[in-house]
Enzyme design. Structure first.
Site, PDB file in Angstrom:
ATOM      1  N   ARG A  41     -26.094   7.206   1.984  1.00 17.85           N
ATOM      2  CA  ARG A  41     -24.902   7.068   3.304  1.00 17.85           C
ATOM      3  C   ARG A  41     -23.778   8.193   3.018  1.00 17.85           C
ATOM      4  O   ARG A  41     -23.501   8.470   1.933  1.00 17.85           O
ATOM      5  CB  ARG A  41     -24.235   5.645   3.198  1.00 17.85           C
ATOM      6  CG  ARG A  41     -25.249   4.685   4.039  1.00 17.85           C
ATOM      7  CD  ARG A  41     -24.397   3.272   4.043  1.00 17.85           C
ATOM      8  NE  ARG A  41     -23.214   3.414   3.970  1.00 17.85           N
ATOM      9  CZ  ARG A  41     -22.677   1.993   3.788  1.00 17.85           C
ATOM     10  NH1 ARG A  41     -23.093   0.799   4.068  1.00 17.85           N
ATOM     11  NH2 ARG A  41     -21.322   2.098   3.627  1.00 17.85           N
TER      12      ARG A  41
ATOM     13  N   ARG B 151       0.829  -1.278  -0.065  1.00 21.76           N
ATOM     14  CA  ARG B 151       0.042  -0.159   0.120  1.00 21.76           C
ATOM     15  C   ARG B 151       0.898   1.242  -0.078  1.00 21.76           C
ATOM     16  O   ARG B 151       0.381   2.436  -0.027  1.00 21.76           O
ATOM     17  CB  ARG B 151      -0.912  -0.061   1.157  1.00 21.76           C
ATOM     18  CG  ARG B 151      -2.125  -1.082   1.194  1.00 21.76           C
ATOM     19  CD  ARG B 151      -3.070  -0.833   2.301  1.00 21.76           C
ATOM     20  NE  ARG B 151      -4.114  -1.712   2.248  1.00 21.76           N
ATOM     21  CZ  ARG B 151      -5.159  -1.662   1.465  1.00 21.76           C
ATOM     22  NH1 ARG B 151      -5.353  -0.662   0.702  1.00 21.76           N
ATOM     23  NH2 ARG B 151      -6.082  -2.866   1.809  1.00 21.76           N
TER      24      ARG B 151
END
Length: 211
Positions: free
Chosen positions: A156, A89
């Site tokens: 949301r 990452r």
């Protein structure tokens, strides 16, 4: 074969990973699965990771890298090869992975980047709406409700365009240095992710068979 798969949220990386594992029989290594297995098996690195997680702290790179090394040392990797999903990452993790592979005498054969224009991903990821009464999910573009009335639906917070935009920007900023690193090593193969799932896999399959 030993592979990495990369792609922005919503690009279909997970779907393609499943198809690659089914077709080529490589071991699918995802970050979440690795952590859960290491903690469950109480490996040295798993115990360390649990200490940080129990305190609510981020697991530091050296522990994450250690968990990856433990996993890549297992017998199925030598037999089947691997598909790494969700790691590295950061650029530092990419360098650590190169060192780990060298120590384990493993070679990375390719980096698949499932590429989709961020504007398309914004539409994909910010289109979900939920019916206020039933809780049923729809998508404005791909699965719209028959009798849509805006006042009957809500979104949301993490599905709203501004939230999705931020998430994409963060992922692009994090992912680009990693892609650049592997580009320099001549390992990156771009796959057009803006197609039907089977068409995307057709490109993936053709590339992997050429390795």
């Amino acid at each position: 074969m030993n592979l990495l798969i990369m792609g922005l949220p919503g690009a279909g990386k997970g779907t393609q990973a499943v198809k690659i594992v089914e077709t080529f029989g490589v071991s699918h290594i995802s970050t979440g699965d690795m952590f859960r297995a290491a903690i469950s098996n109480q490996t040295e690195m798993g115990k360390l990771a649990k200490e940080f997680m129990d305190k609510g702290d981020l697991v530091p790179d050296e522990v994450t890298n250690g968990i990856v090394k433990e996993r890549l040392s297992q017998d199925d990797i030598k037999e089947n090869g691997f598909l790494l999903d969700g790691y590295p990452r950061t650029l530092e993790q990419a360098h650590a992975l190169s060192k780990t592979l060298e120590e384990l005498q493993l070679k990375l054969d390719g980096v698949l980047n499932i590429a989709v224009n961020p504007d398309i991903l914004l539409d994909r990821l910010s289109g979900r709406i939920i019916h206020k009464e039933t809780g049923e999910s729809f998508h404005k573009i791909f699965n719209p409700p028959v009798d849509y009335k805006e006042e009957d639906y809500y979104q949301r917070e993490d599905d709203k365009p501004e939230s999705v935009q931020r998430r994409l920007e963060v992922n692009i900023a994090q992912g680009q240095p990693i892609l650049d690193y592997y580009q320099e090593l001549g390992l990156v193969h771009e796959i057009n992710g803006d197609q039907e799932i089977d068409a995307v896999f057709g490109e993936v399959e053709a590339y992997l068979k050429s390795l």
